[in-house]
Write a protein that holds these residues in place. Structure first.
Motif, PDB file in Angstrom:
ATOM      1  N   LYS A  15       0.842  -1.209   0.000  1.00 24.30           N
ATOM      2  CA  LYS A  15       0.000   0.000   0.000  1.00 24.30           C
ATOM      3  C   LYS A  15       0.871   1.251   0.000  1.00 24.30           C
ATOM      4  N   ILE A  17       3.148   4.386   0.056  1.00 23.91           N
ATOM      5  CA  ILE A  17       4.435   4.777  -0.531  1.00 23.91           C
ATOM      6  C   ILE A  17       5.135   3.554  -1.127  1.00 23.91           C
ATOM      7  N   ARG A  37       2.228  -7.696   4.266  1.00 19.36           N
ATOM      8  CA  ARG A  37       1.453  -8.518   5.200  1.00 19.36           C
ATOM      9  C   ARG A  37       0.143  -9.079   4.642  1.00 19.36           C
ATOM     10  N   SER A  38      -0.663  -8.225   4.012  1.00 18.51           N
ATOM     11  CA  SER A  38      -2.012  -8.685   3.626  1.00 18.51           C
ATOM     12  C   SER A  38      -1.969  -9.599   2.401  1.00 18.51           C
ATOM     13  N   LEU A  58       6.002  -8.430   9.722  1.00 15.12           N
ATOM     14  CA  LEU A  58       7.329  -7.942  10.104  1.00 15.12           C
ATOM     15  C   LEU A  58       7.451  -7.677  11.604  1.00 15.12           C
ATOM     16  N   TYR A 146       5.799   6.045  17.857  1.00 15.29           N
ATOM     17  CA  TYR A 146       6.189   6.199  16.442  1.00 15.29           C
ATOM     18  C   TYR A 146       7.466   7.035  16.333  1.00 15.29           C
ATOM     19  N   LYS A 150      11.095   5.647  14.910  1.00 16.35           N
ATOM     20  CA  LYS A 150      11.764   6.215  13.728  1.00 16.35           C
ATOM     21  C   LYS A 150      13.116   6.826  14.117  1.00 16.35           C
ATOM     22  N   THR A 179       1.958  12.186   4.059  1.00 18.88           N
ATOM     23  CA  THR A 179       1.874  11.733   2.668  1.00 18.88           C
ATOM     24  C   THR A 179       0.528  11.029   2.496  1.00 18.88           C
ATOM     25  N   THR A 181      -1.656   8.601   2.048  1.00 20.37           N
ATOM     26  CA  THR A 181      -1.725   7.133   1.987  1.00 20.37           C
ATOM     27  C   THR A 181      -2.689   6.656   3.077  1.00 20.37           C
TER      28      THR A 181
HETATM   29  P1  NDP Z   1       0.590   2.536   4.661  1.00 16.47           P
HETATM   30  O1  NDP Z   1      -0.059   2.213   5.959  1.00 16.47           O
HETATM   31  O2  NDP Z   1      -0.210   3.188   3.624  1.00 16.47           O
HETATM   32  O3  NDP Z   1       1.309   1.235   4.075  1.00 16.47           O
HETATM   33  C1  NDP Z   1       2.204   0.549   4.888  1.00 16.47           C
HETATM   34  C2  NDP Z   1       2.600  -0.747   4.242  1.00 16.47           C
HETATM   35  O4  NDP Z   1       3.450  -1.452   5.180  1.00 16.47           O
HETATM   36  C3  NDP Z   1       1.400  -1.645   3.983  1.00 16.47           C
HETATM   37  O5  NDP Z   1       1.587  -2.373   2.819  1.00 16.47           O
HETATM   38  C4  NDP Z   1       1.397  -2.546   5.212  1.00 16.47           C
HETATM   39  O6  NDP Z   1       0.795  -3.803   5.004  1.00 16.47           O
HETATM   40  C5  NDP Z   1       2.881  -2.732   5.448  1.00 16.47           C
HETATM   41  N1  NDP Z   1       3.064  -3.159   6.825  1.00 16.47           N
HETATM   42  C6  NDP Z   1       2.718  -2.491   7.945  1.00 16.47           C
HETATM   43  N2  NDP Z   1       2.940  -3.268   9.012  1.00 16.47           N
HETATM   44  C7  NDP Z   1       3.427  -4.442   8.551  1.00 16.47           C
HETATM   45  C8  NDP Z   1       3.831  -5.653   9.159  1.00 16.47           C
HETATM   46  N3  NDP Z   1       3.754  -5.827  10.475  1.00 16.47           N
HETATM   47  N4  NDP Z   1       4.276  -6.642   8.382  1.00 16.47           N
HETATM   48  C9  NDP Z   1       4.351  -6.506   7.035  1.00 16.47           C
HETATM   49  N5  NDP Z   1       3.975  -5.396   6.396  1.00 16.47           N
HETATM   50  C10 NDP Z   1       3.511  -4.374   7.153  1.00 16.47           C
HETATM   51  O7  NDP Z   1       1.839   3.462   5.049  1.00 16.47           O
HETATM   52  P2  NDP Z   1       2.593   4.564   4.179  1.00 16.47           P
HETATM   53  O8  NDP Z   1       2.739   4.134   2.795  1.00 16.47           O
HETATM   54  O9  NDP Z   1       1.968   5.856   4.482  1.00 16.47           O
HETATM   55  O10 NDP Z   1       3.992   4.550   4.919  1.00 16.47           O
HETATM   56  C11 NDP Z   1       5.155   3.948   4.343  1.00 16.47           C
HETATM   57  C12 NDP Z   1       6.345   4.366   5.194  1.00 16.47           C
HETATM   58  O11 NDP Z   1       6.436   5.794   5.215  1.00 16.47           O
HETATM   59  C13 NDP Z   1       6.221   3.936   6.658  1.00 16.47           C
HETATM   60  O12 NDP Z   1       7.473   3.528   7.136  1.00 16.47           O
HETATM   61  C14 NDP Z   1       5.769   5.197   7.350  1.00 16.47           C
HETATM   62  O13 NDP Z   1       6.147   5.219   8.700  1.00 16.47           O
HETATM   63  C15 NDP Z   1       6.486   6.252   6.539  1.00 16.47           C
HETATM   64  N6  NDP Z   1       5.873   7.575   6.617  1.00 16.47           N
HETATM   65  C16 NDP Z   1       4.586   7.782   6.189  1.00 16.47           C
HETATM   66  C17 NDP Z   1       4.026   9.044   6.289  1.00 16.47           C
HETATM   67  C18 NDP Z   1       2.634   9.333   5.854  1.00 16.47           C
HETATM   68  O14 NDP Z   1       2.126  10.415   6.158  1.00 16.47           O
HETATM   69  N7  NDP Z   1       1.958   8.446   5.133  1.00 16.47           N
HETATM   70  C19 NDP Z   1       4.788  10.175   6.843  1.00 16.47           C
HETATM   71  C20 NDP Z   1       6.135   9.838   7.232  1.00 16.47           C
HETATM   72  C21 NDP Z   1       6.643   8.587   7.116  1.00 16.47           C
HETATM   73  P3  NDP Z   1      -0.680  -4.098   5.662  1.00 16.47           P
HETATM   74  O15 NDP Z   1      -1.551  -2.958   5.261  1.00 16.47           O
HETATM   75  O16 NDP Z   1      -1.039  -5.392   5.039  1.00 16.47           O
HETATM   76  O17 NDP Z   1      -0.447  -4.162   7.131  1.00 16.47           O
END
Ligand code: NDP
Length: 241
Positions: A15, A17, A37-38, A58, A146, A150, A179, A181
């Motif tokens: 999902k 980024i 994960r999903s 993870l 969080y 980080k 961002t 998402t």
């Molecule tokens: P999303 O929640 O949109 O997507 C996160 C992705 O990581 C999903 O595919 C999710 O899978 C996967 N994921 C989360 N937990 C696990 C797990 N335990 N095991 C395997 N996969 C996992 O997040 P973003 O795209 O927004 O974020 C991506 C990165 O950017 C992250 O590290 C976030 O901290 C960082 N970030 C995001 C910001 C934002 O505003 N969006 C701002 C700053 C940093 P599933 O859905 O199946 O759990």
């Protein structure tokens, strides 16, 4: 930037980024090994982008190491998976803290260890990008676990940069602001909070996943051959505001 013939491990590829990074890399010729994960996302990544996709939680250290080993060999690694839980500092639970550190800090370490070991063994060069957050630089209310997770990831990035560069492996961090998402929906759906955050971003908007993905790909690429150990904000100027 071309990634033709290169294999890239992307965690959290299902999902947000991570998914945009996959789309961009595939467009530029890379083959992807996705760790996410999903089950539905695993199927979608296989169907839509022809990824090799490995389903893993993870938060589970042993399963993470197993998945990382199964993902090899690879030329590059992007640790993008992340999760959050909104809790005021005084109400932050040990369970949430441990889970966020496991996913946001420990898992990137484990995956990077296996990736780097395999490159060193084969005497090959590479690069790692860890997706951190502006939350590692500043205190964001309700984000104690969080921010801590980080901040820990940034420490890992810097140590990796020092220890792995002599082996030809660079490591850098990318720090997005809000961002758009699924994670942002979870963290910033309160319009008052979102407006306060937006006011501090001089370019006047939140980031799109593609804004982050472009910077991640640059840091991964040979064009960034002398960039190592940095924490690169992708924040529209939030950090100077
Ligand atoms: P999303 O929640 O949109 O997507 C996160 C992705 O990581 C999903 O595919 C999710 O899978 C996967 N994921 C989360 N937990 C696990 C797990 N335990 N095991 C395997 N996969 C996992 O997040 P973003 O795209 O927004 O974020 C991506 C990165 O950017 C992250 O590290 C976030 O901290 C960082 N970030 C995001 C910001 C934002 O505003 N969006 C701002 C700053 C940093 P599933 O859905 O199946 O759990």
């Amino acid at each position: 930037m071309e990634f033709r013939g290169k294999t890239v491990i992307v965690t959290g590829a299902g999902k947000g980024i991570g998914r945009e990074i996959v789309r961009m890399l595939v467009e530029r010729g890379a083959q992807i090994v996705a760790l996410t994960r999903s089950g539905a996302d695993v199927e979608a990544l296989r169907g839509e982008f022809g990824c090799r996709a490995i389903q893993v939680d993870l938060a589970d250290a042993d399963a993470t190491r197993e998945a990382a080993i199964a993902a090899l060999p690879a030329d590059f690694l992007i640790n993008c998976a992340g999760t959050t839980e909104l809790q005021p500092f005084l109400e932050t639970t040990v369970e949430a803290f441990d889970r966020l550190v496991a996913v946001n800090t420990r898992a990137p370490m484990i995956v990077a260890q296996e990736y780097a070991r395999s490159l060193i063994k084969e005497d090959r060069k590479g690069a790692i990008v860890n997706v951190s957050s502006v939350a590692s630089f500043v205190g964001i209310p309700d984000h104690a676990a969080y921010c801590a997770s980080k901040g820990g990831l940034d420490g890992l990035t810097r140590v990796m940069a020092k220890e792995l560069a002599p082996h030809g492996i660079r490591a850098n961090g990318v720090h997005p602001t809000v961002t758009l998402t699924p994670m942002a929906v979870k963290a910033w759906s309160d319009p008052e909070k979102a407006a306060g955050m937006m006011k501090r971003i001089p370019v006047g908007r939140f980031a799109e996943p593609a804004d982050i993905a472009e910077v991640v790909l640059f840091l991964l690429s040979d064009e960034a051959a002398m960039v190592n150990g940095i924490s690169m904000p992708v924040d529209g100027g939030y950090m100077i505001a």
